[in-house]
Design a protein around this motif. Sequence first.
Motif, PDB file in Angstrom:
ATOM      1  N   THR A 132       0.837  -1.203   0.000  1.00 14.04           N
ATOM      2  CA  THR A 132       0.000   0.000   0.000  1.00 14.04           C
ATOM      3  C   THR A 132       0.870   1.251   0.000  1.00 14.04           C
ATOM      4  OG1 THR A 132      -0.131   0.337   2.413  1.00 14.04           O
ATOM      5  CG2 THR A 132      -1.629  -1.296   1.448  1.00 14.04           C
ATOM      6  N   ASN A 133       0.216   2.389   0.076  1.00 11.53           N
ATOM      7  CA  ASN A 133       0.941   3.661   0.162  1.00 11.53           C
ATOM      8  C   ASN A 133       1.273   4.056   1.605  1.00 11.53           C
ATOM      9  OD1 ASN A 133       0.982   3.999  -2.559  1.00 11.53           O
ATOM     10  ND2 ASN A 133      -0.666   5.499  -2.655  1.00 11.53           N
ATOM     11  N   VAL A 134       0.914   3.201   2.535  1.00  6.66           N
ATOM     12  CA  VAL A 134       1.199   3.472   3.948  1.00  6.66           C
ATOM     13  C   VAL A 134       2.595   2.953   4.288  1.00  6.66           C
ATOM     14  CG1 VAL A 134       0.505   3.038   6.335  1.00  6.66           C
ATOM     15  CG2 VAL A 134      -1.245   3.316   4.553  1.00  6.66           C
ATOM     16  N   SER A 135       3.449   3.815   4.769  1.00  3.90           N
ATOM     17  CA  SER A 135       4.809   3.403   5.113  1.00  3.90           C
ATOM     18  C   SER A 135       4.804   2.597   6.405  1.00  3.90           C
ATOM     19  CB  SER A 135       5.720   4.621   5.276  1.00  3.90           C
ATOM     20  OG  SER A 135       5.374   5.355   6.431  1.00  3.90           O
ATOM     21  N   ALA A 136       5.831   1.770   6.581  1.00  2.52           N
ATOM     22  CA  ALA A 136       5.947   0.983   7.803  1.00  2.52           C
ATOM     23  C   ALA A 136       6.049   1.898   9.015  1.00  2.52           C
ATOM     24  CB  ALA A 136       7.171   0.073   7.716  1.00  2.52           C
ATOM     25  N   GLU A 137       6.730   3.009   8.841  1.00  2.00           N
ATOM     26  CA  GLU A 137       6.899   3.971   9.931  1.00  2.00           C
ATOM     27  C   GLU A 137       5.559   4.559  10.358  1.00  2.00           C
ATOM     28  OE1 GLU A 137       9.341   8.139  10.872  1.00  2.00           O
ATOM     29  OE2 GLU A 137       9.529   7.142   8.918  1.00  2.00           O
TER      30      GLU A 137
END
Length: 372
Positions: free
Chosen positions: A158-163
Amino acid sequence: MDKGSKKEVMFERMREKKKEVKIVRKIVFGIALGILVIGLIGGLFTYNYISKGLKAYDPNSEELIEVNIPIGSGLNNISKILEEKGIVKSARLFKYYAKFNNESKFQAGTYELSKSMTPDELIKSLKTGKVYREPVFTLTVPEGLTLKEVASIVENRTNVSAEDFLAYVNDKENIEFLMGKYPHLITEEVFGEQIKFPLEGYLFPATYPFYEENPSVEMIVDSMLEATEANILPFLDYLEKKDKSVHWLLTFASLLEKEATAQADRETIASVFYNRLAIDMPLQTDPTVAYAHGEHLSRTYYKDLEIDDPYNTYKYAGIPPGPIAGAGKSSIEAVVDPSQTKYLYFLAGKDGMNHFAVTYEEHLSNRAKYID
């Protein structure tokens, strides 16, 4: 009139008839061509109209529209309702399409439908009483992963970063909001002093469908928590009778998830842990040592066991303060319904199997046979 004059008149008439025939042919050809062109244009227009009418009204729409289908509604009425709600472009086309596919037995009820649903998806939903949509993509989270590993998968898909993912699931205000939304699942136990990550083990391992290209971190986490709650609800009565919490269940199940190599092993390993807990014997399970170190250990050495961490079940008796990974349904069920054995020991051999023993002597024999 002489013969020459008669022939001339006859030829002149023949020439005029030929001209008339040519003119008539041209007119007929022109009319036929016009009809053909009009037919082609009309056919093309009709084809485009039908083709567009049988696609999703708005493939990019994310809006959910509440649609009530009254009891006893026929196909005509249902088609009109869908058109009035803006779900389909044409009630007539939807009706004919459903008839062409011999679909007419639809269920009454209240649905949350979308303009992005195709006629096939609408028909399937109305037949079963459940809303069906083709997902844009799916996100698969395997069993036995930590929050950090889940965050990595989310970042890759997805466009959600791990951070950003980790920041969201570790934020106290977010968790308190989710606690209010899932009161049967998330309790104050996740804020325990020794807990490393509040929602560790609370995001259910499964394959999740998403209906938009860029789901938010809130949407992703909510889907996972909803799945966990659905899988936990059947065991709430059991937990109440045993005076145990959901947190305890997820913690215990996470140990089985990390240790088991097969379904039967989960139930037998659960019995080992129960037997040890009954005599205040440390669980001594290697995955807790790795979790205490915060990294994967391909092999656990004696020096690794020395880490002073509440998750280290070699140093501290009982189950850890919280889950060490996401447990699947099989591991949760094994906690609730373990095998009945007298085993106190087990080890994972080089053959990829777990080997169990009642006495320490038997355990040493298994070690010599399957590991050394």
